[in-house]
Design an enzyme around this catalytic site. Structure first.
Site, mmCIF file in Angstrom:
data_model
loop_
_atom_site.group_PDB
_atom_site.id
_atom_site.type_symbol
_atom_site.label_atom_id
_atom_site.label_comp_id
_atom_site.label_asym_id
_atom_site.label_seq_id
_atom_site.Cartn_x
_atom_site.Cartn_y
_atom_site.Cartn_z
ATOM 1 C CE1 TYR A 11 -3.181 2.974 0.812
ATOM 2 C CE2 TYR A 11 -2.585 2.771 3.125
ATOM 3 C CZ TYR A 11 -3.256 3.431 2.108
ATOM 4 O OH TYR A 11 -4.002 4.537 2.399
ATOM 5 C CG ASN A 35 -0.636 -7.958 3.275
ATOM 6 O OD1 ASN A 35 -1.667 -8.624 3.153
ATOM 7 N ND2 ASN A 35 -0.619 -6.752 3.827
ATOM 8 C CB SER A 126 4.172 2.404 13.696
ATOM 9 O OG SER A 126 2.864 2.511 14.181
ATOM 10 C CB ALA A 127 1.831 6.792 15.870
ATOM 11 C CE1 TYR A 151 3.580 -3.453 12.279
ATOM 12 C CE2 TYR A 151 2.417 -1.949 13.735
ATOM 13 C CZ TYR A 151 3.105 -2.191 12.562
ATOM 14 O OH TYR A 151 3.315 -1.159 11.676
ATOM 15 C CE LYS A 155 6.682 -1.572 11.553
ATOM 16 N NZ LYS A 155 7.422 -1.706 10.291
ATOM 17 C CG ASN A 181 -4.172 6.272 12.462
ATOM 18 O OD1 ASN A 181 -3.402 6.753 13.299
ATOM 19 N ND2 ASN A 181 -4.979 5.269 12.752
ATOM 20 C CG ASN A 200 -7.079 -6.051 11.253
ATOM 21 O OD1 ASN A 200 -7.839 -6.829 11.790
ATOM 22 N ND2 ASN A 200 -6.025 -6.439 10.543
ATOM 23 N NE ARG A 233 -6.178 5.578 17.187
ATOM 24 C CZ ARG A 233 -6.826 5.573 18.350
ATOM 25 N NH1 ARG A 233 -7.273 6.717 18.864
ATOM 26 N NH2 ARG A 233 -7.017 4.455 19.016
#
Ligand code: NAD
Ligand code: WQD
Length: 340
Positions: A11, A35, A126-127, A151, A155, A181, A200, A233
């Site tokens: 993505y 994926n 990631s946050a 996960y 990170k 996000n 999700n 978010r």
């Protein structure tokens, strides 16, 4: 310049390939397709008018594959490392797969990069690495750790590994990008996000509900301490996020050492704000029910993007309406993602 993009058929990777090409760079993609679908790269070529995007199907954990890539492309100048597993819930049930894939890929990649003298890497963080007890907005200096799932720990651990590599050898340049996000899609509607199975994340769930693939959205909790009780978010358009990588690649050329940047807009929207915006932007209905809170969720999470603006010269350009419109454009043109 030539940029190795691991996870480049995914993505965020596919959107970043478009922005790299449009900025005059040459992406080379390495992905094992666990994926993703290689059709995304045909679409990237279509958007940018390139003949083809060089693609190697292989696992980043496999050093033999990495040697092949660097031997074939001795002029790679830097690496953007997107490859990784990213489903929070799955990481709780399959921790070993997550630690193995996300840590081993990062370590194998850095080992082989070092052998070929390529010492510049941008890492998809990631946050989620921020500790849940911080005040908002989150700054790069905010507390990290106390991750709520494997996960998030991968990170956190990869950040530490990369930080130590940069500390040990001053020739390395490591940029850790902490995404908030990511949502939306390229305005062409040719590339976008197509999660396997039940989504999700909120935005793909909203899009799939609007198109009738899901009956209704479950809003996870309406009793948070936020303006309407639902979780808030920092949603960021994926094209803005992709451009953040181009800015980071330029920055890295004359900034050795380790740097960390938030990629967010600085504005928080609630779940119900997003539902309403999506309905209004696209003239569709998104039926929903209020459901119990989801384990591990915070009430509010948004970035302070000032450091990225000041040092990378990057700032998000797209607003909430753009995110909703482009997400729907992709969803309605590709109801089954890249599958015909
Ligand atoms: P994605 O799943 O669409 O892309 C990841 C890609 O990596 C996929 O194409 C997958 O096939 C590939 N991959 C995974 N393991 C691999 C391996 N060992 N070797 C080769 N290829 C491998 O996910 P995305 O949303 O584009 O995310 C990209 C990166 O950004 C990930 O590292 C993710 O953890 C991180 N990230 C994503 C988000 C988000 O909400 N999407 C937020 C923060 C961070
Ligand atoms: C957003 C809001 C939910 C789905 C996750 C990862 C994070 C990062 C981004 C990778 C929350 C609510 C959601 C639904 C809902 N990924 N929601 N109904 O949880 O902020 O972050 O993705 O690094 O690590 O944790 O994103 O999109 O899952 O949720 O009400 O069906 O939408 O409770 O308030 P999140 P999300």
């Amino acid at each position: 310049m030539k940029v190795l993009v691991t996870g480049g058929t995914g993505y965020i990777g596919s959107h970043t390939c478009v922005e790299l090409i449009e900025a005059g760079h040459e992406p080379i993609v390495l992905d094992n397709l666990c994926n993703s679908n290689p059709e995304s790269l045909h679409r990237v070529a279509q958007i940018t008018g390139c003949d083809t995007i060089p693609f190697i199907e292989g696992d980043v954990c496999d050093e033999n594959v990495l040697h092949e890539v660097f031997r074939k492309h001795p002029d790679i100048k830097c690496v953007i490392h997107f490859a990784g597993l990213k489903a929070v819930g799955e990481s709780v049930s399959m921790p070993l797969q997550y630690y193995r894939n996300n840590l081993l890929s990062t370590m194998s990649l850095c080992r082989v990069m070092q052998q070929y003298g390529v010492k510049k890497i941008i890492f998809s963080s990631s946050a989620t690495v921020y500790s849940g007890d911080n005040e908002m907005p989150l700054r790069e200096s905010s507390k990290t750790g106390n991750c709520t799932n494997p996960y998030g720990w991968t990170k956190y651990m990869c950040e530490q590994i990369l930080r130590d590599i940069a500390k040990a050898d001053p020739e390395w340049s490591v940029v850790l990008l902490r995404y908030f996000n990511p949502v939306g899609a390229h305005k062409s509607g040719l590339i976008g996000e197509h999660p396997n199975g039940i989504p999700n994340n909120l935005m793909p769930f909203i899009s799939q509900t609007a198109i009738g693939k899901r009956e209704k959205l479950s809003v996870f909790g309406n009793d948070y301490d936020t303006h309407d009780g639902t979780g808030v978010r920092d949603y960021i358009h994926v094209v803005d996020l992709a451009r953040g990588h181009v800015a980071a690649a330029n920055y890295m050329m004359d900034h050795p050492g380790e740097s960390v940047f938030n990629l967010g807009t600085g504005t928080g929207y609630s779940v119900l704000d997003m539902v309403t915006a999506f309905e209004q932007a696209n003239g569709v209905n998104v039926p929903y029910v209020i459901a119990p809170r989801r384990d591990g969720d915070l009430a509010t999470c948004y970035a302070d993007p000032a450091k990225s603006r000041q040092e990378l010269g990057w700032e998000a350009q797209f607003n909430q309406v753009d995110m909703c419109r482009d997400a729907w454009n992709w969803q309605s043109k590709n109801p089954n993602g890249y599958d015909a």
